[in-house]
Design an enzyme around this catalytic site. Structure first.
Site, short mmCIF file in Angstrom:
data_model
loop_
_atom_site.label_atom_id
_atom_site.label_comp_id
_atom_site.label_asym_id
_atom_site.label_seq_id
_atom_site.Cartn_x
_atom_site.Cartn_y
_atom_site.Cartn_z
N HIS A 50 24.24 -16.40 21.83
CA HIS A 50 25.33 -15.88 21.01
C HIS A 50 26.25 -15.10 21.95
O HIS A 50 25.88 -14.79 23.08
CB HIS A 50 24.79 -14.98 19.92
CG HIS A 50 24.03 -15.71 18.85
ND1 HIS A 50 23.61 -15.10 17.70
CD2 HIS A 50 23.62 -17.00 18.75
CE1 HIS A 50 22.98 -15.97 16.95
NE2 HIS A 50 22.96 -17.12 17.57
N GLU A 52 27.22 -12.02 22.12
CA GLU A 52 26.72 -10.73 22.59
C GLU A 52 25.61 -10.91 23.63
O GLU A 52 25.56 -10.18 24.62
CB GLU A 52 26.20 -9.91 21.40
CG GLU A 52 27.25 -9.63 20.35
CD GLU A 52 27.38 -10.72 19.28
OE1 GLU A 52 28.07 -10.46 18.28
OE2 GLU A 52 26.81 -11.82 19.44
N SER A 77 30.65 -9.63 13.40
CA SER A 77 29.50 -8.75 13.16
C SER A 77 28.24 -9.34 13.80
O SER A 77 27.88 -10.48 13.53
CB SER A 77 29.30 -8.60 11.65
OG SER A 77 28.24 -7.73 11.36
N CYS A 79 24.55 -10.53 14.66
CA CYS A 79 23.39 -10.96 13.86
C CYS A 79 22.19 -10.06 14.16
O CYS A 79 22.26 -9.14 14.96
CB CYS A 79 23.06 -12.42 14.18
SG CYS A 79 22.32 -12.64 15.83
N CYS A 82 21.24 -10.11 18.00
CA CYS A 82 22.16 -9.37 18.85
C CYS A 82 22.15 -7.88 18.53
O CYS A 82 22.25 -7.04 19.43
CB CYS A 82 23.55 -9.97 18.72
SG CYS A 82 23.62 -11.70 19.26
#
Length: 145
Positions: A50, A52, A77, A79, A82
């Protein structure tokens, strides 16, 4: 607009241009970007890259004391995975571009002492809405459902 959120949006656009999901992130310590990343789940066939996580990986090894002065900027936002990395490394602040298309465990992260700032940036939201509309199968195969 905040220059660090702009940098995260640049990362999201890089990911989209490479055939991926338009989510970007940057890690900032002492007013300097030390890591950048974008979602590469599709491009690299990864279950964990992801935006991040890619950003943290690209930042390299950082002493724990430095993470405690960091801010993670993400266009979406974060998950559970992350957000867990934020908690693991003791990152005290997350700035989120938008949380309408997906909202991670923001209340939980806040309950653990992390400052969460949701900017509600229209460009971030539009990138995700357009991607989800055009690629529902790619979005839904991960955590989009």
């Amino acid at each position: 607009m905040d220059r660090y959120l702009e940098a995260a949006i640049e990362e999201a656009k890089k990911g989209l241009a490479a055939g991926g999901i338009p989510i970007g992130a940057v890690l900032v310590i002492d007013d300097k970007i030390v890591g950048r990343g974008h979602n590469q789940r599709i491009q690299k066939g990864s279950a964990v890259l992801h935006a991040e996580m890619d950003c943290l990986e690209n930042a390299g090894r950082i002493p724990a004391v430095d993470y405690r002065r960091a801010t993670l900027y993400s266009t979406l936002s974060p998950c559970d995975m992350c957000s867990g990395a934020v908690l693991l490394y003791g990152i005290p602040k997350i700035v989120i571009g938008e949380n309408h298309t997906f909202c991670g465990p923001e209340d939980y992260v806040k309950s653990r002492g992390v400052e969460v700032v949701v900017v509600d940036n229209q460009e971030c939201r539009q990138l995700m809405e357009t991607f989800i509309e055009n690629n529902p199968e790619l979005w839904n195969e991960d955590i989009g459902v």
